[in-house]
Write a protein that holds these residues in place. Sequence first.
Motif, mmCIF file in Angstrom:
data_model
loop_
_atom_site.group_PDB
_atom_site.id
_atom_site.type_symbol
_atom_site.label_atom_id
_atom_site.label_comp_id
_atom_site.label_asym_id
_atom_site.label_seq_id
_atom_site.Cartn_x
_atom_site.Cartn_y
_atom_site.Cartn_z
ATOM 1 N N LYS A 106 0.832 -1.202 0.000
ATOM 2 C CA LYS A 106 0.000 0.000 0.000
ATOM 3 C C LYS A 106 0.872 1.261 0.000
ATOM 4 O O LYS A 106 0.631 2.203 -0.757
ATOM 5 C CB LYS A 106 -0.912 -0.018 1.226
ATOM 6 C CG LYS A 106 -1.979 1.020 1.236
ATOM 7 C CD LYS A 106 -2.924 0.776 2.407
ATOM 8 C CE LYS A 106 -4.128 1.651 2.297
ATOM 9 N NZ LYS A 106 -5.123 1.368 3.314
ATOM 10 N N LEU A 107 1.898 1.255 0.832
ATOM 11 C CA LEU A 107 2.826 2.381 0.906
ATOM 12 C C LEU A 107 3.555 2.569 -0.419
ATOM 13 O O LEU A 107 3.701 3.691 -0.910
ATOM 14 C CB LEU A 107 3.820 2.124 2.044
ATOM 15 C CG LEU A 107 4.748 3.244 2.441
ATOM 16 C CD1 LEU A 107 3.952 4.361 3.113
ATOM 17 C CD2 LEU A 107 5.805 2.727 3.395
ATOM 18 N N ARG A 108 4.000 1.468 -1.021
ATOM 19 C CA ARG A 108 4.695 1.562 -2.305
ATOM 20 C C ARG A 108 3.793 2.157 -3.378
ATOM 21 O O ARG A 108 4.233 2.981 -4.171
ATOM 22 C CB ARG A 108 5.173 0.178 -2.759
ATOM 23 C CG ARG A 108 6.453 -0.277 -2.171
ATOM 24 C CD ARG A 108 7.020 -1.526 -2.831
ATOM 25 N NE ARG A 108 6.056 -2.498 -3.333
ATOM 26 C CZ ARG A 108 5.556 -2.518 -4.564
ATOM 27 N NH1 ARG A 108 5.904 -1.617 -5.441
ATOM 28 N NH2 ARG A 108 4.689 -3.456 -4.924
ATOM 29 N N SER A 109 2.536 1.746 -3.413
ATOM 30 C CA SER A 109 1.637 2.283 -4.440
ATOM 31 C C SER A 109 1.313 3.760 -4.193
ATOM 32 O O SER A 109 1.159 4.525 -5.140
ATOM 33 C CB SER A 109 0.363 1.451 -4.550
ATOM 34 O OG SER A 109 -0.453 1.635 -3.427
ATOM 35 N N GLN A 110 1.219 4.176 -2.933
ATOM 36 C CA GLN A 110 0.937 5.583 -2.631
ATOM 37 C C GLN A 110 2.071 6.489 -3.071
ATOM 38 O O GLN A 110 1.837 7.623 -3.475
ATOM 39 C CB GLN A 110 0.682 5.775 -1.135
ATOM 40 C CG GLN A 110 -0.646 5.259 -0.668
ATOM 41 C CD GLN A 110 -0.826 5.382 0.850
ATOM 42 O OE1 GLN A 110 0.092 5.742 1.577
ATOM 43 N NE2 GLN A 110 -2.021 5.067 1.312
ATOM 44 N N TYR A 111 3.307 6.020 -2.978
ATOM 45 C CA TYR A 111 4.465 6.857 -3.290
ATOM 46 C C TYR A 111 5.244 6.370 -4.510
ATOM 47 O O TYR A 111 6.337 6.847 -4.771
ATOM 48 C CB TYR A 111 5.388 6.953 -2.066
ATOM 49 C CG TYR A 111 4.711 7.668 -0.935
ATOM 50 C CD1 TYR A 111 4.476 9.038 -0.992
ATOM 51 C CD2 TYR A 111 4.256 6.972 0.174
ATOM 52 C CE1 TYR A 111 3.821 9.690 0.027
ATOM 53 C CE2 TYR A 111 3.601 7.629 1.203
ATOM 54 C CZ TYR A 111 3.395 8.984 1.114
ATOM 55 O OH TYR A 111 2.738 9.636 2.134
ATOM 56 N N ASN A 112 4.675 5.429 -5.260
ATOM 57 C CA ASN A 112 5.276 4.916 -6.478
ATOM 58 C C ASN A 112 6.712 4.436 -6.244
ATOM 59 O O ASN A 112 7.622 4.789 -6.992
ATOM 60 C CB ASN A 112 5.220 5.974 -7.582
ATOM 61 C CG ASN A 112 5.350 5.362 -8.950
ATOM 62 O OD1 ASN A 112 5.097 4.172 -9.133
ATOM 63 N ND2 ASN A 112 5.757 6.154 -9.915
ATOM 64 N N LEU A 113 6.897 3.660 -5.190
ATOM 65 C CA LEU A 113 8.208 3.133 -4.845
ATOM 66 C C LEU A 113 8.418 1.772 -5.502
ATOM 67 O O LEU A 113 7.460 1.017 -5.691
ATOM 68 C CB LEU A 113 8.341 3.001 -3.320
ATOM 69 C CG LEU A 113 8.305 4.313 -2.550
ATOM 70 C CD1 LEU A 113 8.089 4.062 -1.069
ATOM 71 C CD2 LEU A 113 9.580 5.091 -2.789
ATOM 72 N N PRO A 114 9.656 1.448 -5.839
ATOM 73 C CA PRO A 114 9.910 0.150 -6.484
ATOM 74 C C PRO A 114 9.779 -1.010 -5.496
ATOM 75 O O PRO A 114 9.980 -0.848 -4.297
ATOM 76 C CB PRO A 114 11.359 0.281 -6.968
ATOM 77 C CG PRO A 114 11.987 1.259 -6.034
ATOM 78 C CD PRO A 114 10.888 2.227 -5.669
#
Length: 174
Positions: A106-114
């Motif tokens: 969820k965090l990765r999708s919110q901040y577009n992290l790899p």
Amino acid sequence: MYKNTRPAPSASFNVAHPPTQGIPVSPHHLHIPNASSQTWSTGLFNCCDDPGNCCITCWCPCITFGQIAEIADRGITSCGVSGTLYGLMMLILGGSRCYSCFYRSKLRSQYNLPESPCPDFLVHLCCEGCALCQEYRELKARGFDMPIGWIGNMEKQTPGVTTLPPSMGGGMAR
């Protein structure tokens, strides 16, 4: 002509202000932009970059997880509720890696992290403590004051405006 006299919010997230002052701002008014692909602010094994959080996560990961979950959920669930669920899953199921893995995604999708250095599930399966510390440091690097939670961070961004969690409507009536 209307002149905006409010201070500009920080670059980490923007608050869409209601048309009049004094109206409560809910998390649904927030826009946290997904910029083009970004990288994590710290590495997975840089736990000692924040020794205080590293110790808390080592001895009581439910606290760190609860803080991460409250910010990732934008205040819909509190730190206490998420941390308690995490702790109960650890006691009853012997682990809560699937639950914490969901919040990493969820965090990765919110901040577009790899998804690095490997898939989210493997990161939490092999290095649960390191993963929680990295997620905590990432939110901290993006301007969140983790101990004050979502509502505290929103009130810090918009001084003078009270932030309320979203209402679930209905409730008990006579």
